[in-house]
Each structure stands twice: as C-alpha cells, then as structure tokens.
Design an enzyme around this catalytic site. Structure first.
Site, PDB file in Angstrom:
ATOM      1  N   ASP A  97       0.856  -1.196   0.000  1.00 48.50           N
ATOM      2  CA  ASP A  97       0.000   0.000   0.000  1.00 48.50           C
ATOM      3  C   ASP A  97       0.890   1.243   0.000  1.00 48.50           C
ATOM      4  O   ASP A  97       1.851   1.308   0.778  1.00 48.50           O
ATOM      5  CB  ASP A  97      -0.829   0.084   1.302  1.00 48.50           C
ATOM      6  CG  ASP A  97      -2.006  -0.862   1.296  1.00 48.50           C
ATOM      7  OD1 ASP A  97      -2.277  -1.460   0.243  1.00 48.50           O
ATOM      8  OD2 ASP A  97      -2.648  -1.006   2.363  1.00 48.50           O
ATOM      9  N   CYS A 331     -25.657   8.176  25.453  1.00 46.34           N
ATOM     10  CA  CYS A 331     -25.293   9.454  24.816  1.00 46.34           C
ATOM     11  C   CYS A 331     -26.482  10.044  24.057  1.00 46.34           C
ATOM     12  O   CYS A 331     -27.396  10.569  24.678  1.00 46.34           O
ATOM     13  CB  CYS A 331     -24.058   9.266  23.941  1.00 46.34           C
ATOM     14  SG  CYS A 331     -23.198  10.820  23.700  1.00 46.34           S
ATOM     15  N   HIS A 457     -20.473   6.951  27.579  1.00 42.85           N
ATOM     16  CA  HIS A 457     -20.517   5.674  26.857  1.00 42.85           C
ATOM     17  C   HIS A 457     -19.967   4.553  27.749  1.00 42.85           C
ATOM     18  O   HIS A 457     -18.753   4.314  27.737  1.00 42.85           O
ATOM     19  CB  HIS A 457     -19.659   5.751  25.588  1.00 42.85           C
ATOM     20  CG  HIS A 457     -20.211   6.637  24.531  1.00 42.85           C
ATOM     21  ND1 HIS A 457     -20.983   6.157  23.503  1.00 42.85           N
ATOM     22  CD2 HIS A 457     -20.112   7.974  24.345  1.00 42.85           C
ATOM     23  CE1 HIS A 457     -21.331   7.167  22.714  1.00 42.85           C
ATOM     24  NE2 HIS A 457     -20.813   8.279  23.203  1.00 42.85           N
ATOM     25  N   GLU A 459     -19.981   1.523  27.296  1.00 41.89           N
ATOM     26  CA  GLU A 459     -19.453   0.397  26.510  1.00 41.89           C
ATOM     27  C   GLU A 459     -17.943   0.454  26.308  1.00 41.89           C
ATOM     28  O   GLU A 459     -17.318  -0.569  26.031  1.00 41.89           O
ATOM     29  CB  GLU A 459     -20.162   0.314  25.140  1.00 41.89           C
ATOM     30  CG  GLU A 459     -19.811   1.406  24.131  1.00 41.89           C
ATOM     31  CD  GLU A 459     -20.687   2.651  24.233  1.00 41.89           C
ATOM     32  OE1 GLU A 459     -21.219   2.911  25.329  1.00 41.89           O
ATOM     33  OE2 GLU A 459     -20.813   3.382  23.220  1.00 41.89           O
TER      34      GLU A 459
HETATM   35  N1  GLN Z   1     -24.942  13.967  18.784  1.00 44.58           N
HETATM   36  C1  GLN Z   1     -24.929  14.041  20.208  1.00 44.58           C
HETATM   37  C2  GLN Z   1     -23.937  15.076  20.708  1.00 44.58           C
HETATM   38  O1  GLN Z   1     -23.027  15.446  20.004  1.00 44.58           O
HETATM   39  C3  GLN Z   1     -24.647  12.679  20.829  1.00 44.58           C
HETATM   40  C4  GLN Z   1     -23.287  12.162  20.531  1.00 44.58           C
HETATM   41  C5  GLN Z   1     -23.137  10.686  20.796  1.00 44.58           C
HETATM   42  O2  GLN Z   1     -24.127   9.974  20.887  1.00 44.58           O
HETATM   43  N2  GLN Z   1     -21.928  10.189  20.883  1.00 44.58           N
HETATM   44  O3  GLN Z   1     -24.042  15.534  21.821  1.00 44.58           O
END
Ligand code: GLN
Length: 479
Positions: A97, A331, A457, A459
């Site tokens: 590449d 989120c 988040h 996760e």
């Molecule tokens: N769009 C939303 C924000 O910017 C949520 C972002 C997300 O879910 N990671 O606050």
C-alpha cells in the site's frame, strides 16, 4: 469518521478518538490505553509541517525519509522512558500500500537501531481456501513476504489467517518459501468466540516463539483464568434474552462493536445466551413500533449524530417506557429519552435538541457552553473520561454500588438545566451529575423495571472479564 467507513469510533480515557481496533486491544489485555497508542498518518504529516513552519529543520528540504520516518519512529520510541516492557506496533493495511510505505521503512530502521533480540517482525497473511478444488493457497503469503523482504524486512513469524487447518506439509512449504522456521508458521484459525483467539494462538506456540526471540519468560500459568472464562462463555446457558439495538448505522455491525461486545460480556456474567437484533430507527413509526419490537426483551439506543432516524427513536422510547421494557440509553440515547419525556409526559410537544432543530422553542438538549465558540468539527467535542457523582437511593447508585465513577464521553450537546426542575418533578430523576452538579450525566425513571440513560458511553470500559455495570444490570432486568 463516518461509522460506515470506519465502524465505531473508540474513545480512550484521555479523549483520543481512535480506530475500533483499540477497543479490542483494551478488551483483550484489560488495560486502559492512551492517545499515544493510536497514530494516524495525518497526525504525522501535521506535526512535520508544523515543525517545518517553526523552522526546526533550518530550511532543509523536508522529505519522507528521514523527516516522516523519524516522526513515526519518535511515536514508537516515545514509550522508551515509560514502564512499558514491550511495544507492539500494528501497521494497518497490506504490504505494498502506498500509504504504508513510510511506516514499513520506519520499522525497518528500528530493527537496525535496536539490538537484534529486542525487535521482531510478525507478518499476518491470509491463506485463501478455494472451494472448487478444495485447497488452501499459499501463493499470496509467499508473494507478500517477498514484497516485505524487498522493503528490507524479514518476518520472524508468519501468522496465517485461515478458515481451515493448515496441513503440516503446507507449514513446511510456507517455512521454506517464506524464509522462517517451521515453528514460526502460526495458524490463525477462525474460532467460534472472539475471546478464544489468545488461547488458540497459544496452542500454536505464538507466545513461545515471541518470548524466545525477545528473551522473555513465557508464563503459561497466566492463561488459566482466561481459559476458565472461555469455558464459562461456551457452557450451556440458563437464560436466553433478545436485545434490540435501535440506531441508524445498522448496515455495518462494526458501528456498534463496543455496545455489542458489552452486551455479550453482560450475558456471560448473567449466564444468559444473548440474541442481538439491530433495528433501523428510520423504519420505526408510531404505528409499527409494537410490531418492530415484538419478541424483544430490552432496548438499547446507542450514540449517534444528526437528525435522521430520531423520530423513530422517540417512538421506541415512548413504547418501552409505557410498556415497562428494560431500556438503556447511551449518549444520544439519553438525549432522546429526555426529549421523549419532555414531549409526552410534560406535554412540551415541540421539545427538541438544538442539534436537530437549531431554532426550537424548547431546547431540552442544548449546545454546551464550552462548545459555543467552536466551529471546527474534528476532535472538538467533550472527549474522554470524566468523573460523575451518583445520588444515593437511585438505580444508578445501586448499579455501580459506589458514589463516584469515571466514564468516557464523546458529545457536543447536553441536558439543559433550565428544564431540570420540571423534568425531575415529573419523575425523570437526574441520578448522576458532574462533581460540580452542573452537568446531568444520568437520567432514570422510578416506576419502571429498568429505564436508565447516560450521557457517557459505558461500553468503552466493558471487558469480557470485567463487564460494565449498566449492561450487567440491564441483562439482569431482562431475565
Ligand atoms: N450527537 C450528540 C452530541 O453530540 C450525541 C453524541 C453521541 O451519541 N456520541 O451531543
């Protein structure tokens, strides 16, 4: 980074937005990585250009070799002074590449700069299987090794991705043609469960080969815990539940890879077989939501950006709230839960986020103060780990079983405190707040088996052997 091109954007504690591979590394080694563990060519070029503008090169001609290659090496050597024992540098792409040439040249140079027993090269190749003639082909491997050698790198180990076991005679052939020992030809077989991979590679002798080359002690006893985790994962499960992930990037599972892995981790913990259904929120309406969620035991609304598919998410949340189906919002999922509650419980029918309607009269989700002056889109969100304080006698506190937690963020918008009193009085409890009490990080409902949503988040911190609490209790509620 478009989810359709890159899959999920993984976020580290220190706020780097990285390739999803980094998430796999964290899950496998159970270590928090940092921004230093993810390097893009854009960063390399940017830094070289900045140095040139500053005059660091004293007006000399700036070239790929040595300027770009030195910059790459600096990133790798930056771990030299830390408590790191081994640096693994994964070079993405395929040998040949154009994008990868300078990186291969940089790692070639490292091989000369360091002692021979301190550097090794592991080449990962694909052994295609031809169904018609029922044979595995070694030619692509021979060819890419040749390419690599022409760039000055001789692989010490060849790891062969294969769907079928490689016969001994073929290993011998690979060793002969690719200039490695036979014991250094490692079969990388497709396994049933991702987390079996380290054990499968161990059986093939990968650790033995690496440790002997790098003069390290190979401590095989360390595998026992992992082995017993795999035994648990593969055992027959007591329960079975179906989780729906309702989002808009459903065509590529990788877009939600950490969410999907977290659900699985929570399943292991709860002795539950998990079925996951990805549902495109754009296809959900008030009329069909009942049908779409038939047979579903719990719903996750994950993160996301932009207006598309939001109304379907609102309908979904209304449905799970009213029908007492376990719900976890993440989120954007939390932001939409707030909008849904404001609209359908408080009766503010035009409640919205300014992300979806800039001029909304009722911005229950609005732009963060710190974001107002920012016009660039890249790397400018609220990123990385932040502390969160959990209120006593809430579901959040019960789930985490501690008062202070730290979780990772990636967002631009937030809960609007002007609506806090009304929303709380109507039953949407703010159970997690930033330490100064200003930012709402978790909302939840009381009269519901499991309705909780976080601005962060969860996760990103879930590991197969250390599952994230919000997911564990979510699965428990579903059971
Ligand atoms: N769009 C939303 C924000 O910017 C949520 C972002 C997300 O879910 N990671 O606050």
């Amino acid at each position: 980074m478009s989810p359709y091109e890159h899959g999920e954007v993984f976020v580290t504690d220190d706020g780097a937005e990285t390739d999803l591979d980094l998430g796999h590394y964290e899950r496998f080694i159970n270590e928090n990585l940092t921004k230093d563990s993810s390097v893009s060519m854009g960063q390399i070029y940017n830094s070289v250009i900045e140095k040139e503008r500053r005059g660091d090169y004293l007006g000399k001609t700036v070239q790929v070799i040595p300027h770009i290659t030195n910059e790459i090496k600096e990133k790798i050597y930056s771990f030299d002074c830390s408590d790191v024992d081994v640096v693994i540098t994964e070079v993405g792409g395929t040998v040949g590449d154009i994008e990868g040439l300078s990186i291969l040249e940089a790692i070639r140079q490292i091989g000369l700069e360091k002692a021979a027993e301190d550097v090794m090269y592991i080449h990962v190749t694909l052994l295609p299987y031809i169904y018609g003639s029922n044979e595995i082909k070694t030619k692509p491997t021979q060819h890419s090794v040749k390419e690599l050698q022409s760039l000055g790198i001789k692989p010490d180990i060849i790891v062969c991705r294969t769907e079928n076991e490689i016969p001994e005679s073929m290993k011998e052939k690979l060793a002969l043609f690719c200039n490695v020992r036979k014991t250094s030809v490692i079969e990388n077989l497709t396994v049933e469960n991702l987390y079996e991979i380290p054990l499968m590679l161990e059986k093939q002798g990968l650790a033995r080969e690496v440790c002997s080359h790098l003069h390290l002690k190979n401590d095989e006893s360390k595998n026992e815990k992992w082995q017993s985790m795999i035994d648990d994962i593969k055992s027959k499960k007591e329960h079975e539940v179906t989780v729906a992930i309702v989002g808009k990037y459903v065509k590529l599972e990788d877009s939600y890879i950490s969410v999907i892995e977290s659900v699985k981790h929570a399943g292991y913990k709860n002795n539950a077989e998990i079925k996951i259904k990805l549902i495109d929120s754009e296809t959900i309406t008030k009329e069909n939501v009942h049908e779409k969620l038939e047979g579903i035991n719990g719903v996750i609304i994950p993160g996301g950006f932009g207006n598309r598919g939001v109304e379907g998410k609102i309908e979904t949340i209304k449905y799970v709230r009213e029908n007492k189906i376990p719900f976890l919002g993440i989120c954007l999922g939390m932001q939409v839960a707030v909008i849904e509650f404001a609209r359908n419980v408080l009766g503010i029918t035009d409640a919205n986020s300014v992300e979806f309607d800039e001029k909304t009269a009722n911005p229950v989700i609005h732009i963060m103060e710190s974001q107002k002056q920012i016009y660039k889109k890249g790397g400018t969100m609220r990123l990385g780990a932040y502390e969160c304080k959990l209120k006593s006698e809430t579901l959040a506190r019960e789930i985490y079983n501690q008062e202070n937690i730290s979780e990772r963020h990636r967002h631009r918008y937030e809960y609007n405190n002007e609506y806090r009193e009304r929303l709380e009085n109507a039953g949407l409890v703010c159970s997690g707040l930033s330490p100064d009490g200003e930012l709402v990080e978790i909302v939840e409902l009381k009269d519901h088996p499991y309705f909780i949503a976080s601005q962060f988040h969860p996760e990103f911190k879930s590991r197969p052997n250390v599952p994230a609490p919000l997911f564990v209790k979510f699965i428990e509620a579903m059971i």
